[in-house]
Design a protein around this motif. Structure first.
Motif, PDB file in Angstrom:
ATOM      1  N   GLU A   1      13.950 -11.489  -5.072  1.00  0.00           N
ATOM      2  CA  GLU A   1      14.118 -11.861  -3.676  1.00  0.00           C
ATOM      3  C   GLU A   1      14.133 -10.675  -2.717  1.00  0.00           C
ATOM      4  O   GLU A   1      13.882 -10.821  -1.517  1.00  0.00           O
ATOM      5  CB  GLU A   1      15.427 -12.650  -3.522  1.00  0.00           C
ATOM      6  N   ALA A   2      14.398  -9.472  -3.225  1.00  0.00           N
ATOM      7  CA  ALA A   2      14.694  -8.314  -2.378  1.00  0.00           C
ATOM      8  C   ALA A   2      13.656  -8.018  -1.286  1.00  0.00           C
ATOM      9  O   ALA A   2      14.041  -7.715  -0.144  1.00  0.00           O
ATOM     10  CB  ALA A   2      14.906  -7.078  -3.253  1.00  0.00           C
TER      11      ALA A   2
ATOM     12  N   GLU B   1       0.818  -1.211   0.000  1.00  0.00           N
ATOM     13  CA  GLU B   1       0.000   0.000   0.000  1.00  0.00           C
ATOM     14  C   GLU B   1       0.852   1.261   0.000  1.00  0.00           C
ATOM     15  O   GLU B   1       0.468   2.278  -0.588  1.00  0.00           O
ATOM     16  CB  GLU B   1      -0.913  -0.011   1.226  1.00  0.00           C
ATOM     17  N   ALA B   2       2.011   1.206   0.646  1.00  0.00           N
ATOM     18  CA  ALA B   2       2.864   2.394   0.761  1.00  0.00           C
ATOM     19  C   ALA B   2       3.695   2.646  -0.484  1.00  0.00           C
ATOM     20  O   ALA B   2       4.077   3.789  -0.759  1.00  0.00           O
ATOM     21  CB  ALA B   2       3.783   2.244   1.974  1.00  0.00           C
ATOM     22  N   ALA B   3       3.990   1.604  -1.240  1.00  0.00           N
ATOM     23  CA  ALA B   3       4.857   1.747  -2.409  1.00  0.00           C
ATOM     24  C   ALA B   3       4.118   2.413  -3.570  1.00  0.00           C
ATOM     25  O   ALA B   3       2.891   2.315  -3.700  1.00  0.00           O
ATOM     26  CB  ALA B   3       5.372   0.374  -2.841  1.00  0.00           C
ATOM     27  N   ASP B   4       4.879   3.091  -4.415  1.00  0.00           N
ATOM     28  CA  ASP B   4       4.339   3.697  -5.633  1.00  0.00           C
ATOM     29  C   ASP B   4       4.251   2.603  -6.699  1.00  0.00           C
ATOM     30  O   ASP B   4       5.268   2.202  -7.268  1.00  0.00           O
ATOM     31  CB  ASP B   4       5.251   4.831  -6.086  1.00  0.00           C
ATOM     32  N   THR B   5       3.034   2.113  -6.964  1.00  0.00           N
ATOM     33  CA  THR B   5       2.859   0.965  -7.856  1.00  0.00           C
ATOM     34  C   THR B   5       1.766   1.229  -8.899  1.00  0.00           C
ATOM     35  O   THR B   5       0.754   0.508  -8.949  1.00  0.00           O
ATOM     36  CB  THR B   5       2.516  -0.305  -7.059  1.00  0.00           C
ATOM     37  N   PRO B   6       1.957   2.200  -9.780  1.00  0.00           N
ATOM     38  CA  PRO B   6       0.909   2.494 -10.771  1.00  0.00           C
ATOM     39  C   PRO B   6       0.668   1.339 -11.740  1.00  0.00           C
ATOM     40  O   PRO B   6      -0.464   1.123 -12.183  1.00  0.00           O
ATOM     41  CB  PRO B   6       1.445   3.735 -11.498  1.00  0.00           C
ATOM     42  N   ASN B   7       1.717   0.608 -12.083  1.00  0.00           N
ATOM     43  CA  ASN B   7       1.555  -0.487 -13.043  1.00  0.00           C
ATOM     44  C   ASN B   7       0.811  -1.668 -12.423  1.00  0.00           C
ATOM     45  O   ASN B   7      -0.055  -2.278 -13.053  1.00  0.00           O
ATOM     46  CB  ASN B   7       2.931  -0.940 -13.543  1.00  0.00           C
ATOM     47  N   LEU B   8       1.143  -1.974 -11.177  1.00  0.00           N
ATOM     48  CA  LEU B   8       0.445  -3.039 -10.467  1.00  0.00           C
ATOM     49  C   LEU B   8      -1.031  -2.691 -10.302  1.00  0.00           C
ATOM     50  O   LEU B   8      -1.923  -3.533 -10.527  1.00  0.00           O
ATOM     51  CB  LEU B   8       1.113  -3.256  -9.111  1.00  0.00           C
ATOM     52  N   ASN B   9      -1.307  -1.448  -9.942  1.00  0.00           N
ATOM     53  CA  ASN B   9      -2.691  -1.054  -9.722  1.00  0.00           C
ATOM     54  C   ASN B   9      -3.489  -0.994 -11.022  1.00  0.00           C
ATOM     55  O   ASN B   9      -4.693  -1.283 -11.042  1.00  0.00           O
ATOM     56  CB  ASN B   9      -2.740   0.297  -9.003  1.00  0.00           C
TER      57      ASN B   9
ATOM     58  N   ALA C   1      10.753   0.242  -1.132  1.00  0.00           N
ATOM     59  CA  ALA C   1      11.532   0.627  -2.315  1.00  0.00           C
ATOM     60  C   ALA C   1      11.657  -0.537  -3.294  1.00  0.00           C
ATOM     61  O   ALA C   1      11.603  -0.347  -4.515  1.00  0.00           O
ATOM     62  CB  ALA C   1      12.914   1.122  -1.895  1.00  0.00           C
ATOM     63  N   SER C   2      11.824  -1.741  -2.777  1.00  0.00           N
ATOM     64  CA  SER C   2      11.956  -2.904  -3.656  1.00  0.00           C
ATOM     65  C   SER C   2      10.652  -3.185  -4.386  1.00  0.00           C
ATOM     66  O   SER C   2      10.656  -3.512  -5.583  1.00  0.00           O
ATOM     67  CB  SER C   2      12.422  -4.127  -2.868  1.00  0.00           C
ATOM     68  N   VAL C   3       9.525  -3.050  -3.692  1.00  0.00           N
ATOM     69  CA  VAL C   3       8.229  -3.248  -4.344  1.00  0.00           C
ATOM     70  C   VAL C   3       8.011  -2.214  -5.441  1.00  0.00           C
ATOM     71  O   VAL C   3       7.547  -2.530  -6.549  1.00  0.00           O
ATOM     72  CB  VAL C   3       7.086  -3.196  -3.304  1.00  0.00           C
ATOM     73  N   ALA C   4       8.376  -0.962  -5.168  1.00  0.00           N
ATOM     74  CA  ALA C   4       8.245   0.096  -6.166  1.00  0.00           C
ATOM     75  C   ALA C   4       9.140  -0.169  -7.375  1.00  0.00           C
ATOM     76  O   ALA C   4       8.744   0.076  -8.525  1.00  0.00           O
ATOM     77  CB  ALA C   4       8.581   1.446  -5.544  1.00  0.00           C
ATOM     78  N   SER C   5      10.343  -0.685  -7.134  1.00  0.00           N
ATOM     79  CA  SER C   5      11.259  -0.986  -8.237  1.00  0.00           C
ATOM     80  C   SER C   5      10.750  -2.136  -9.086  1.00  0.00           C
ATOM     81  O   SER C   5      10.903  -2.135 -10.317  1.00  0.00           O
ATOM     82  CB  SER C   5      12.650  -1.315  -7.680  1.00  0.00           C
ATOM     83  N   ILE C   6      10.157  -3.130  -8.444  1.00  0.00           N
ATOM     84  CA  ILE C   6       9.551  -4.235  -9.193  1.00  0.00           C
ATOM     85  C   ILE C   6       8.433  -3.699 -10.079  1.00  0.00           C
ATOM     86  O   ILE C   6       8.289  -4.091 -11.242  1.00  0.00           O
ATOM     87  CB  ILE C   6       9.023  -5.313  -8.228  1.00  0.00           C
ATOM     88  N   ASP C   7       7.632  -2.798  -9.533  1.00  0.00           N
ATOM     89  CA  ASP C   7       6.544  -2.215 -10.315  1.00  0.00           C
ATOM     90  C   ASP C   7       7.074  -1.463 -11.530  1.00  0.00           C
ATOM     91  O   ASP C   7       6.585  -1.640 -12.656  1.00  0.00           O
ATOM     92  CB  ASP C   7       5.731  -1.263  -9.439  1.00  0.00           C
ATOM     93  N   GLU C   8       8.094  -0.625 -11.311  1.00  0.00           N
ATOM     94  CA  GLU C   8       8.600   0.236 -12.385  1.00  0.00           C
ATOM     95  C   GLU C   8       9.365  -0.541 -13.452  1.00  0.00           C
ATOM     96  O   GLU C   8       9.194  -0.290 -14.655  1.00  0.00           O
ATOM     97  CB  GLU C   8       9.518   1.310 -11.794  1.00  0.00           C
ATOM     98  N   HIS C   9      10.199  -1.479 -13.033  1.00  0.00           N
ATOM     99  CA  HIS C   9      11.140  -2.100 -13.971  1.00  0.00           C
ATOM    100  C   HIS C   9      10.773  -3.519 -14.404  1.00  0.00           C
ATOM    101  O   HIS C   9      11.337  -4.032 -15.370  1.00  0.00           O
ATOM    102  CB  HIS C   9      12.534  -2.126 -13.348  1.00  0.00           C
ATOM    103  N   VAL C  10       9.849  -4.141 -13.688  1.00  0.00           N
ATOM    104  CA  VAL C  10       9.471  -5.517 -14.040  1.00  0.00           C
ATOM    105  C   VAL C  10       8.012  -5.570 -14.500  1.00  0.00           C
ATOM    106  O   VAL C  10       7.727  -5.925 -15.641  1.00  0.00           O
ATOM    107  CB  VAL C  10       9.700  -6.469 -12.843  1.00  0.00           C
TER     108      VAL C  10
END
Length: 406
Positions: free
Chosen positions: A295-296, A26-34, A311-320
């Motif tokens: 794994e992060a 919920e805290a991470a910036d995840t526009p692609n996931l959402n 930060a790791s969740v946000a990076s997964i959203d942006e780059h994966v």
């Protein structure tokens, strides 16, 4: 049809005061996931069968469509397979961590994320002290190593061992190997490793640099080689795994998936997330189903580090997640080939306890013929509020591959 499975390892969590009473998702910036969540379907899945340990070995086996109650024979054999170590049917295989114990308590399950070079040297120099007939040590990646008993003289079936990441801050005397007539041999190994490592120059150097020392070798996760049918024989699809973790690579080996080498991929937040996404997209040309495992988030949970987990969740959203989704849509526009994405953590890794938790994990499925009347952003709570709950996690894969396709 192209299928992509994305596993943000251990990303699910409880709401945390440090995050304004939000979970890392919920805290991470995840526009692609959402975006995917609004068009797809959320739900929960039980990835840890009742009575089994909540670990990535059991949980990932579930996610890939294999019932751990039938196929799980121990964690260590899976990791040994990833290292290319030959295993006989009667061999017993152990995972051996380098850990940090301070004042008799488990301080860190990874000896401060010790390097593979340091770990290999310590293991190699300790090996001659291991006076166990038929037993050999094999260096792995970082703190993760393997021990195999090929003697055929010892039955370890009654042995009980404890994963070091399950007992942070607890006295190790309460968690030493027990059960069966050979447990004392492993207790002795742990005691001898303490003496060997105490004044080793690698630890002296680590102390000078303010890093955690490697104080003990810790054996656990014992088991024997499993027999598993190939994924292609069951589902008719050719698969590939992207991961920095030998455990998942080992499961892939047993189900005849290829492990793809991705430069810059690590188990921590220094992982090259962009490379993970790029290689997953490239793999779609050669494979029917591709798994991108990161794994992060799990390591951040074990470290009680909510900021890095977010930060790791946000990076997964942006780059994966984002690039893979865009590539699948572009591919469909060009070739007409439909696609599906399944995203879910294998288990919860709680920042507050630094441990895994068997709570049913949230998942998101999106793509061809996947629809939901409940359009909400992705979170543990929203997934729990859906009407889709998989009580046996290994059944989720078949649902992902076949549901709604006639």
């Amino acid at each position: 049809m192209k299928y992509v499975l994305i596993i943000p390892d251990g990303a699910a969590d409880e709401r945390l005061a440090e995050l304004g009473d939000q979970t890392p998702f919920e805290a991470a910036d995840t526009p692609n996931l959402n975006k995917l969540a609004m068009s797809g379907r959320q739900g929960t899945a039980v990835t840890t069968p009742e009575g089994m340990p909540c670990g990535s070995d059991v949980c990932t086996m579930s996610l890939l469509g294999y019932d751990p109650r039938k196929y799980h024979k121990g964690r260590a054999p899976l990791e040994a397979a990833a290292l290319g170590i030959e295993m006989g049917e009667s061999d017993w295989i152990f995972r051996v961590n380098l850990v940090t114990v301070i004042d008799g308590k488990m301080q860190d399950h990874s000896a401060g994320h010790i390097s593979s070079t340091e770990s290999k040297r310590l293991l190699t120099e300790f090996a001659p002290r291991l006076d166990l007939d038929g037993v050999a040590l094999y260096p792995g990646v970082s703190y993760r190593n393997i021990m195999i008993d090929r003697s055929g003289q010892r039955d370890w079936g009654e042995l009980e061992t404890t994963p070091p990441h399950d007992v942070p801050g607890e006295p190790i005397r309460k968690h030493l190997p027990v059960g069966g007539e050979h447990a004392k041999l492993l207790q002795q190994l742990i005691a001898e490793s303490e003496v060997f490592l105490a004044e080793h120059e690698i630890n002296l150097t680590r102390a000078e640099m303010g890093e955690l020392p490697a104080t003990h070798f810790w054996p656990w996760g014992q088991g024997q080689r499993p027999t598993m049918p190939s994924f292609e024989s069951r589902f008719g699809l050719k698969g590939a795994m992207i991961t920095a973790v030998d455990l998942l690579a080992g499961i892939s080996a047993f189900i005849d998936w290829d492990r793809l080498d991705v430069p810059g991929q690590t188990s921590y937040h220094d992982n090259d997330y962009a490379a993970t996404g790029e290689y997953a997209i490239k793999a779609l040309d050669d494979y029917d189903i591709v798994c991108a495992h990161v794994e992060a988030p799990d390591e951040a949970g074990h470290a009680a580090d909510p900021a890095t987990k977010v930060a790791s969740v946000a990076s997964i959203d942006e780059h994966v997640i984002g690039p893979i989704h865009q590539a699948l849509e572009a591919r469909e526009a060009e070739t007409g080939e439909p696609w599906r994405i399944l995203l879910l953590p294998d288990h919860y890794t709680l920042v507050n306890t630094r441990k895994h938790d068997p709570t049913p994990v949230p998942f998101l499925m999106a793509g061809h013929k996947v629809h939901s009347v409940l359009q909400r952003t992705f979170s543990e709570e929203n997934a729990g509020a859906s009407d889709l709950h998989i009580d046996h996690g290994h059944e989720l894969m078949e649902y992902f591959l076949k549901s709604g396709l006639g």
